[in-house]
Design a protein around this motif. Sequence first.
Motif, PDB file in Angstrom:
ATOM      1  N   PHE A  16       0.826  -1.204   0.000  1.00 28.38           N
ATOM      2  CA  PHE A  16       0.000   0.000   0.000  1.00 28.38           C
ATOM      3  C   PHE A  16       0.863   1.260   0.000  1.00 28.38           C
ATOM      4  CE2 PHE A  16      -2.466   3.289   2.213  1.00 28.38           C
ATOM      5  CZ  PHE A  16      -3.585   3.338   1.398  1.00 28.38           C
ATOM      6  N   GLY A  17       1.945   1.251   0.810  1.00 31.13           N
ATOM      7  CA  GLY A  17       2.853   2.398   0.830  1.00 31.13           C
ATOM      8  C   GLY A  17       3.510   2.614  -0.524  1.00 31.13           C
ATOM      9  N   PHE A  18       3.927   1.506  -1.172  1.00 24.71           N
ATOM     10  CA  PHE A  18       4.534   1.649  -2.493  1.00 24.71           C
ATOM     11  C   PHE A  18       3.548   2.207  -3.499  1.00 24.71           C
ATOM     12  CE2 PHE A  18       5.412  -0.090  -6.720  1.00 24.71           C
ATOM     13  CZ  PHE A  18       6.692   0.380  -6.932  1.00 24.71           C
ATOM     14  N   LEU A  19       2.266   1.780  -3.409  1.00 23.07           N
ATOM     15  CA  LEU A  19       1.250   2.289  -4.326  1.00 23.07           C
ATOM     16  C   LEU A  19       1.039   3.787  -4.139  1.00 23.07           C
ATOM     17  CD1 LEU A  19      -0.957   1.731  -6.448  1.00 23.07           C
ATOM     18  CD2 LEU A  19      -2.513   1.211  -4.551  1.00 23.07           C
ATOM     19  N   VAL A  20       1.012   4.248  -2.905  1.00 24.63           N
ATOM     20  CA  VAL A  20       0.855   5.680  -2.646  1.00 24.63           C
ATOM     21  C   VAL A  20       2.050   6.452  -3.204  1.00 24.63           C
ATOM     22  CG1 VAL A  20       0.751   7.426  -0.811  1.00 24.63           C
ATOM     23  CG2 VAL A  20      -0.624   5.347  -0.644  1.00 24.63           C
ATOM     24  N   TRP A  21       3.253   5.930  -2.989  1.00 25.98           N
ATOM     25  CA  TRP A  21       4.458   6.619  -3.522  1.00 25.98           C
ATOM     26  C   TRP A  21       4.424   6.692  -5.048  1.00 25.98           C
ATOM     27  CZ3 TRP A  21       8.207   4.562  -6.712  1.00 25.98           C
ATOM     28  CH2 TRP A  21       9.339   5.365  -6.912  1.00 25.98           C
ATOM     29  N   TRP A  22       4.037   5.600  -5.674  1.00 23.96           N
ATOM     30  CA  TRP A  22       4.013   5.577  -7.147  1.00 23.96           C
ATOM     31  C   TRP A  22       2.988   6.541  -7.718  1.00 23.96           C
ATOM     32  CZ3 TRP A  22       0.320   3.811 -10.730  1.00 23.96           C
ATOM     33  CH2 TRP A  22       0.793   3.696 -12.060  1.00 23.96           C
ATOM     34  N   ARG A  23       1.806   6.621  -7.059  1.00 19.53           N
ATOM     35  CA  ARG A  23       0.762   7.540  -7.530  1.00 19.53           C
ATOM     36  C   ARG A  23       1.219   8.991  -7.419  1.00 19.53           C
ATOM     37  NH1 ARG A  23      -3.764   6.574 -10.339  1.00 19.53           N
ATOM     38  NH2 ARG A  23      -4.887   8.108  -9.056  1.00 19.53           N
ATOM     39  N   ARG A  24       1.960   9.315  -6.347  1.00 18.70           N
ATOM     40  CA  ARG A  24       2.412  10.692  -6.170  1.00 18.70           C
ATOM     41  C   ARG A  24       3.495  11.092  -7.145  1.00 18.70           C
ATOM     42  NH1 ARG A  24       2.619  11.665   0.410  1.00 18.70           N
ATOM     43  NH2 ARG A  24       0.347  11.630   0.735  1.00 18.70           N
ATOM     44  N   HIS A  25       4.222  10.121  -7.638  1.00 18.67           N
ATOM     45  CA  HIS A  25       5.288  10.424  -8.592  1.00 18.67           C
ATOM     46  C   HIS A  25       4.820  10.198 -10.021  1.00 18.67           C
ATOM     47  CE1 HIS A  25       7.609  10.260  -4.905  1.00 18.67           C
ATOM     48  NE2 HIS A  25       8.625  10.880  -5.558  1.00 18.67           N
TER      49      HIS A  25
END
Length: 494
Positions: free
Chosen positions: A485-494
């Motif tokens: 979930f954390g990786f998904l949030v990071w990817w969406r922000r970038h």
Amino acid sequence: MHPPPPPSEPSFSPWRRLAIGGSVLLATASVLALAFMANYLAHHYAPRWYFGAAGDHRLSPLTRGALEGLTNHIRITVFFDRQHPVYPSVRALLREYAAASPRLTIEEIDFTTNPAAAQAFRLRVPFTLDENDPALVLFESGGRSKVVPARDLRDYDTAALIRGEPEAHPVAFKGELLFTSAINAVCEGSRRRVFFLEGHREHDFRSDAPQTGYRHLASLLEEDHIDVAGLSLAGRDDVPAECELLVIAGPQDPLTPGELSAIDRYLRRGGRLLVLFQHRSHTGLERLLADWGVDVADTLVLDAENSDRAILIVTRFGNHPVTRPLGGSRLYLLLPRAVQARRLPNILGAPARIEPLLRTGSNGVAVSTFVGGAHRFGPDDPQGEIPLAVAVERGALPGVAASLGTTRIVVVGESSFLANQLIQFVGGNRHFATSAINWLLDRSHLLGGIQPAPIRTYQVVMTPAEQHMIRLLLLVALPGGALAFGFLVWWRRH
């Protein structure tokens, strides 16, 4: 120019504003009245709902009746380590007591986090605390006090130790039984008088000897607002009038005919007697008790299915006020004798009730043959459920003053089970002693009607495959899901 607008009339007339103000005041007063009535009803008639395990601490009708009839103020001190396994049950139960009576004041002292208060408590109480487990509940009222140690609050599955298990598991919580008895004890009036017969090598109530002394029993009686004293009948014609209960604790030497006659006269006028026999002793009390409906045989009772070496474990009790509070308890007896109740409709012209109190399991045997100090089984030895203790109650004779009361007798074919070591560490032995003495003294308010609350234990059993799935869930799936979930949030922000 436009003409000026006509003056506007007030939105509300004075009467209208007065009506609105009165309505607001009336509504406010109504809300306050409802709040007052709700608080009054909650304080005086507070309903209580119980869900799940909370129902285990619901007070019985007997306790509620005792609390409603209280006229004394009672101070209760909970001297506990809050990490003690019994503390949560003690706290929950005493909350029910406090909710049922405003005459109870409860104070808690945690002797691990508040050493100053603990030291002040130790200096205030007139007894020495057990350093191994000092946790207790102290009841005080009018200069009288009663202690309920933490070790007495639970019954344990001692049969587990016999089966080879490393420890005995708790099976019942007896807080209500002991707390209600303590409240009644400190509210009782004058102190009672109990005499121990001396002069025949009986158990000494002043002795600290583990196997023979009765010092711990005497301390329990004194805590129960009972005075204890010794009595020698040598040279006396009668038992003193102030003797409310005579205890004959395991005599080894015979009593003289004069002493037996004095005891018999004491019983005929409504005396109370507790007799405890020793193995293979012959005292003359056997003949005296036969006239009162009790046969004490020169036997050794064995029960292989309910024994641990020489100790007989008793779990079967009669339906009698002495034994009703003992449900689920275990008594440990050492070399007991058989004590049989005789079928007599009356004794000395008065109606009588003679009832067994304790008995062995269905495979017990009463051995009556002894050779060279050893016992031998015989074909005529009684088998089955062998009685070990009997209670006798005889009504007053016609024409005799009712104030003399009734004769009450408890006879047990063993005496070491109330000695210091066993009575201190075996709760069943201790509770039988206090229950029998309370019945003999006619302290019915300290007797049964309150049953121990069962202690529920829960165990999760899983197969190896299920354990593997749990490990994967806890060690892989949950942390991995958070990382994903954390990786998904990071990817969406970038």
